[in-house]
Design a protein around this motif. Structure first.
Motif, short mmCIF file in Angstrom:
data_model
loop_
_atom_site.label_atom_id
_atom_site.label_comp_id
_atom_site.label_asym_id
_atom_site.label_seq_id
_atom_site.Cartn_x
_atom_site.Cartn_y
_atom_site.Cartn_z
N SER A 5 -11.44 13.46 -4.11
CA SER A 5 -10.99 13.42 -2.72
C SER A 5 -9.48 13.20 -2.64
O SER A 5 -8.79 13.83 -1.83
CB SER A 5 -11.72 12.29 -1.98
OG SER A 5 -11.24 12.17 -0.66
N LEU A 6 -8.96 12.30 -3.48
CA LEU A 6 -7.52 12.04 -3.49
C LEU A 6 -6.73 13.30 -3.87
O LEU A 6 -5.78 13.68 -3.19
CB LEU A 6 -7.22 10.91 -4.50
CG LEU A 6 -5.74 10.62 -4.76
CD1 LEU A 6 -5.05 10.06 -3.53
CD2 LEU A 6 -5.59 9.66 -5.94
N ILE A 7 -7.15 13.94 -4.95
CA ILE A 7 -6.43 15.13 -5.42
C ILE A 7 -6.53 16.25 -4.39
O ILE A 7 -5.55 16.95 -4.10
CB ILE A 7 -6.98 15.58 -6.79
CG1 ILE A 7 -6.71 14.51 -7.85
CG2 ILE A 7 -6.36 16.91 -7.21
CD1 ILE A 7 -7.36 14.78 -9.19
N MET A 54 -9.23 8.45 0.90
CA MET A 54 -10.06 8.98 -0.18
C MET A 54 -11.40 8.25 -0.30
O MET A 54 -12.39 8.85 -0.73
CB MET A 54 -9.30 8.90 -1.51
CG MET A 54 -9.07 7.50 -2.03
SD MET A 54 -8.22 7.51 -3.62
CE MET A 54 -8.21 5.76 -4.01
N ARG A 55 -11.45 6.99 0.09
CA ARG A 55 -12.67 6.21 -0.12
C ARG A 55 -13.55 6.12 1.11
O ARG A 55 -14.70 5.64 1.01
CB ARG A 55 -12.30 4.79 -0.56
CG ARG A 55 -11.39 4.06 0.40
CD ARG A 55 -11.21 2.61 0.03
NE ARG A 55 -12.39 1.83 0.31
CZ ARG A 55 -12.69 1.32 1.50
NH1 ARG A 55 -11.88 1.51 2.53
NH2 ARG A 55 -13.80 0.62 1.67
N SER A 81 -16.29 9.02 0.80
CA SER A 81 -16.77 9.08 -0.59
C SER A 81 -17.45 7.79 -0.99
O SER A 81 -18.49 7.78 -1.67
CB SER A 81 -15.60 9.38 -1.54
OG SER A 81 -14.98 10.59 -1.20
N ALA A 85 -4.38 8.38 -0.19
CA ALA A 85 -4.88 7.15 -0.81
C ALA A 85 -5.71 6.33 0.16
O ALA A 85 -6.70 5.68 -0.23
CB ALA A 85 -3.70 6.32 -1.32
N ASN A 129 -16.75 11.96 -5.01
CA ASN A 129 -15.85 11.30 -5.96
C ASN A 129 -14.52 11.01 -5.28
O ASN A 129 -13.88 11.89 -4.72
CB ASN A 129 -15.64 12.21 -7.18
CG ASN A 129 -14.91 11.50 -8.30
OD1 ASN A 129 -13.76 11.10 -8.13
ND2 ASN A 129 -15.58 11.36 -9.44
N GLN A 130 -14.08 9.75 -5.36
CA GLN A 130 -12.84 9.35 -4.71
C GLN A 130 -11.63 10.04 -5.33
O GLN A 130 -10.69 10.43 -4.62
CB GLN A 130 -12.66 7.83 -4.81
CG GLN A 130 -13.68 7.04 -4.02
CD GLN A 130 -13.39 5.56 -4.04
OE1 GLN A 130 -12.24 5.16 -4.17
NE2 GLN A 130 -14.44 4.74 -3.93
N ILE A 131 -11.62 10.20 -6.65
CA ILE A 131 -10.48 10.84 -7.31
C ILE A 131 -10.37 12.30 -6.88
O ILE A 131 -9.26 12.81 -6.61
CB ILE A 131 -10.60 10.73 -8.84
CG1 ILE A 131 -10.70 9.25 -9.27
CG2 ILE A 131 -9.42 11.42 -9.52
CD1 ILE A 131 -9.51 8.43 -8.85
N SER A 188 -12.66 14.03 2.25
CA SER A 188 -13.47 12.91 1.76
C SER A 188 -14.96 13.13 2.05
O SER A 188 -15.81 12.76 1.23
CB SER A 188 -12.99 11.61 2.40
OG SER A 188 -13.74 10.52 1.93
#
Length: 972
Positions: free
Chosen positions: A163-165, A70-71, A74, A67, A159-161, A154
């Motif tokens: 990257s998170l997944i 992830m950003r 990205s 979390a 895409n952040q999502i 990342s």
């Protein structure tokens, strides 16, 4: 470096520009507190550690690090700012490391907010700070590895999502590889390889308190690999759209070489097991000096063989690599005298047959379950220790410790593997030496002195025994290389001066053939080595074999290389017969016996013959019952010989059948102890510092009385902690807590014990009081939460003591009870005499003289160890405490084992005893106190969040003020 720190500061501040950081901290603390107090039920677990905090950290960090990261790249790509960063003078390595440090700083603040947990636990019990420090260090390194993975994923995604997944999947896979859930599907060898590859298994190793270079480098290598890939990924984005050239290929080759070197170093470090630091209190995962001393005594090769099946129970599988590492350390410490082997009997029928037939090692059926079915796996989890023709085996029950975890789970760990293995080594070593050279471990000369009258004055039986003494001494002299010397002294030869001297020094008095025979004589034997004197008892059958056995037993007291013998008295009882549904009668002491048999020979005695078995080194009276003169005489004379007598007794006994009740109890030793200034008060001690007790209760529901069992804080279960134990003698080494059940206060008369050493071994807390009431059932309606009236005079009471020094016999100046009994027996037989084929035999028995003696004074080595409880050593008491603590509770038995080693000066294992993983229990608390500490931690977490918010606001104001100065003055 300045650029890296500037980027880190900017990114770190960016977390606090919105609610992201506080959502992160709040979620982390909420989940941590919930797991610690609710999922793993910290107070019900009753262990003073913070393992519940770290058990779930590897999984929590997967989501938290994903979390956070992830950003970071990205968002830069989405906002179009990545191109500006790549074309700026700042190098990609600085950008990557800056963002990495910012994320690591955020994790560091989150961990700092959990510090109140271990701090408060340290107030509640004896917390070992080594595993706590190891846990935080492991968390920091694991977070660094996960953050590096998250940053790399990342940079590969806009895409952040996604990257998170992707980060969760990658970190989760790395954790899953080494998890017990996956490794349990494979054998030990493959399982160990998977453990080496997994991030969670490495984490568990460090949180034990052992900082291993291989574990730390594993995380550093992951961090190095993915940060290198991250830097290479940024460089590739800079080249995007440009034709490939030599510089691009060079970057690729250098990155591959760096990654390959990070990976290769793991394989290079794998065999190196010595580069580690044991941070635990007492260094419980490091081979101790005591173990090395036992290994130094080896003259023959010692074999340690581990029998481990490829497929075993999932809870046992992670323990196998730890045992392997420990046994390898034994091999290194043995300097070529220790051979370590690991075998799987199920792969070799010959080895399996030998294990079963020769050593009694057989597979144990474990119930395992998979996703689709349950099955039974027969597997081995045993260790064989063999030295010469002696061997000892350790099964999984001897090696592990089980603790209830939550409502349905189990926490399984190695109990104290070094102690268990070293204990087995000591046992086979001493047993082998006991069948070999008796004098190998005896230093200096041994002087045998026989205070014996001339043959003309001795009874016929003792005339032959005198000759036997001379021949036995001559044999010992030859075996010892001339170190044994015999001296025969007639105490009456010099006008009685020697008689007076030995009467004053040892309490020796002339012996008589019988009550009506005026003839007296002397027949006493002492053995001395390095200033220590041992008195040899007079054999009951006057045979040479018996005398040789008693002299050999006396010699073994001078040596540390032989198994010692404990004579154990327990009150009459009937064993349980579960096959017939019949419970046992009376108190059982099987747990105590089993514990003592781990290191010593234990023989049972009832002392009714008036003598302690001749080979006895230590006499233990567990709940003695109505001793008569013969039994008291046996105890008294053993003490006079310089022996140690340990007694667990009290003036009250308790029955748990039906309604809880107490009754007065007599050991028959009250006057004997009082003669030495040791008295037991006719009351029981109650203490506010107490242990819980599942007590049967009755309550009225309408017209029906309902019986139920309630777990209550029971004042009669006095909970003794380290501050109530003697710390100087070493008797309580490795013991953090002992519960004395229904104890009575001990009083030591200082005047009568002026010349003796007194050790106040166990004491209650200062909040204790006494009661002479036989009603020990709590009444909560009348007395509130405590269930009993609280005494007005509260003070500390002595519950266990040691008195050491010279004692004067309680039978001094009296006729031996053995002679009195023989006279009564002869008179009885005379009345019952009948004619028949055995008349001559009976007549010969009547004319056979009865010879006995009374030792009137003991040497300085004599000791009385008194524990003021009839029940704390019983199976029932230890089973009750085990049910309360949800683990096997053997602290009272361990205390007695310590007392044996301490008394016999065989104290090698005392330093590593009692270091079990679950040995550090919380101090007693009622429900309100537990709730106070729990809610205090919730409050401290909120205060921590508030402090972070306050600091962030202050720094924000400081930054705004700095920018305002720049705008007004043009300077920073």
């Amino acid at each position: 470096m300045k650029n890296i720190l500037r980027i880190a500061a900017r990114e770190f501040a960016g977390f606090f520009s919105g609610p992201v950081a506080f959502l992160f901290f709040g979620a982390f603390l909420a989940v941590t507190m919930f797991i610690f107090f609710w999922v793993d039920t910290f107070f019900a677990r009753n262990i003073a550690d913070v393992r519940p905090l770290f058990d779930w950290i590897p999984i929590l960090l997967i989501f938290l690090c994903a979390a956070v990261t992830m950003r970071l790249w990205s968002e830069e790509r989405r906002a179009g700012t990545l191109e500006f960063l790549l074309t700026s003078p700042t190098r990609p390595a600085a950008l990557v490391l800056g963002k990495f440090l910012a994320c690591l700083g955020l994790i560091g603040v989150a961990l700092a907010l959990t510090l109140p947990l271990p701090i408060t636990v340290s107030f509640l019990g004896p917390l070992d700070w080594g595993p706590v420090a190891g846990g935080y260090l492991a968390t920091f390194f694991l977070a660094a590895a996960y953050i590096s993975i998250g940053l790399y994923i990342s940079i590969r995604s806009e895409n952040q999502i996604v990257s998170l997944i992707g980060s969760v999947a990658a970190c989760g896979l790395l954790y899953l590889i080494g998890s017990d859930m996956l490794s349990s599907f494979f054998g030990n060898q493959i399982g160990e390889i998977l453990h080496l590859l997994g991030s969670g298994s490495r984490f568990d190793s460090i949180t034990r308190g052992v900082i291993d270079l291989r574990d730390l480098y594993y995380y550093l290598s992951i961090m190095g690999i993915f940060l290198s890939l991250n830097i290479y990924g940024l460089e590739r984005l800079r080249w995007q759209g440009n034709p490939a050239n030599s510089r691009h290929r060079a970057w690729k080759m250098v990155t591959l070489l760096v990654v390959a070197n990070f990976l290769a170093a793991n394989f290079w470090l794998a065999p190196i097991g010595t580069m580690r630091i044991d941070m635990t209190s007492g260094r419980i995962y490091t081979i101790s000096k005591a173990t090395r001393n036992y290994l130094a005594q080896l003259h023959e090769p010692l074999l340690i063989r581990g029998y481990f099946s490829a497929q075993t129970h999932p809870l046992l599988a992670p323990l196998v690599p730890r045992l392997r590492d420990l046994l390898k350390e034994y091999q290194i410490a043995g300097h070529g005298k220790v051979r370590v082997e690991f075998v799987d009997p199920q792969e070799n029928p010959e080895i399996e047959q030998e294990a079963g037939q020769k050593y009694g090692i057989r597979p144990v059926p474990f119930e395992t379950s998979s996703r689709y079915q349950s099955s039974v796996t027969n597997s081995y989890f045993d260790i064989l220790v063999k030295y010469g023709d002696q061997f000892a085996t350790l099964g999984f029950r001897d090696l592990i410790e089980v603790k209830a975890k939550g409502e349905s789970g189990l926490d399984v760990d190695l109990r104290n593997p070094e102690y268990d293995i070293t204990r087995a080594i000591k046992k086979v070593l001493y047993a082998y030496q006991g069948s070999g050279d008796l004098f190998a471990n005896i230093r200096g000369p041994v002087d045998i002195t026989g205070y014996i009258s001339p043959a003309a004055k001795l009874p016929e039986q003792l005339t032959a025994l005198r000759s036997s003494l001379q021949s036995i001494s001559e044999e010992m002299k030859k075996k010892s290389g001339g170190r044994v010397h015999l001296r025969l002294v007639d105490p009456d030869a010099d006008g009685g001066r020697t008689a007076k001297k030995i009467g004053k020094k040892f309490g020796f008095r002339p012996m008589a053939v019988g009550l009506l025979d005026p003839r007296t004589f002397w027949f006493y034997i002492t053995m001395e080595n390095n200033g220590r004197v041992v008195q040899v008892p007079l054999p009951q059958d006057f045979s040479k074999d018996s005398l040789q056995r008693d002299m050999t037993a006396a010699l073994k007291r001078f040596s540390r290389g032989f198994l010692k013998t404990i004579a154990l008295y327990t009150p009459p009882s009937t064993p349980p017969m579960p096959q017939l549904g019949m419970p046992g009668g009376g108190k059982q002491f099987q747990w105590l016996r089993k514990k003592l048999e781990e290191e010593h020979n234990v023989i049972t005695t009832d002392l009714k013959k008036g003598q302690v078995p001749g080979e006895t080194d230590f006499l233990l009276l567990a709940s003695p019952e109505k001793f008569d003169d013969m039994q008291r005489f046996a105890v008294d004379q053993f003490l006079m010989e310089g022996g140690t007598v340990a007694i667990a007794t009290a003036p009250f006994d308790v029955t748990l059948r039906g309604r809880l009740s107490a009754e007065k109890y007599s050991s028959g030793l009250e006057k004997w102890l009082a003669g030495y200034g040791i008295t037991l008060g006719h009351s029981m001690v109650l203490d506010r510092q107490n242990s819980a007790f599942p007590i049967p209760m009755e309550r009225q529901v309408g017209m029906i009385r309902v019986r139920e069992t309630r777990l209550i804080n029971y004042p009669y279960f006095v909970d003794i902690r380290r501050d109530g134990m003697d710390q100087e003698s070493g008797l309580t080494a490795g013991i953090n807590q002992v519960t004395m059940t229904w104890p009575s206060p001990i009083t030591i008369d200082p005047e009568k014990n002026k010349g003796r050493k007194v050790i106040r071994l166990l004491s209650s807390s200062p909040q204790a009081w006494t009661s002479d009431s036989l009603n020990i059932q709590p009444d909560f309606q009348k007395y509130g939460e405590s269930g009993f009236p609280t005494g007005k005079q509260q003070q500390q009471y002595l519950l266990g003591a040691v008195v050491e020094g010279r004692f004067t016999s309680a039978f001094a100046g009296q006729t031996s009870p053995l002679i009195t009994k023989a006279k009564d027996e002869a008179a009885r037989k005379k009345k019952e005499k009948k004619s028949g084929p055995d008349t001559k035999k009976d007549a010969a028995a009547e004319n056979k003289p009865v010879i006995s003696r009374v030792l009137e004074r003991s040497p300085e080595s004599a000791r009385i160890i008194l524990f003021a409880s009839n029940s704390f050593l019983s199976d029932t008491a230890m089973e009750l405490m085990s049910s309360v603590q949800h683990t096997q509770y053997q602290e009272p038995a361990q205390l007695l084992a310590n007392a044996v080693d301490w008394s016999l000066e065989d104290r090698g294992l005392l330093s590593i005893k009692g270091r079990g993983h679950f040995a550090r229990t919380l101090r007693p608390m009622d429900r309100k106190t537990r709730m106070f500490w729990e809610y205090l931690n919730y409050g401290l977490a909120l205060i921590g969040l508030g402090l972070v918010w306050l600091v962030q606001k202050l720094l924000q104001k400081r930054t705004i003020a700095r920018y305002e100065r720049i705008l007004h003055t043009g300077r920073a």
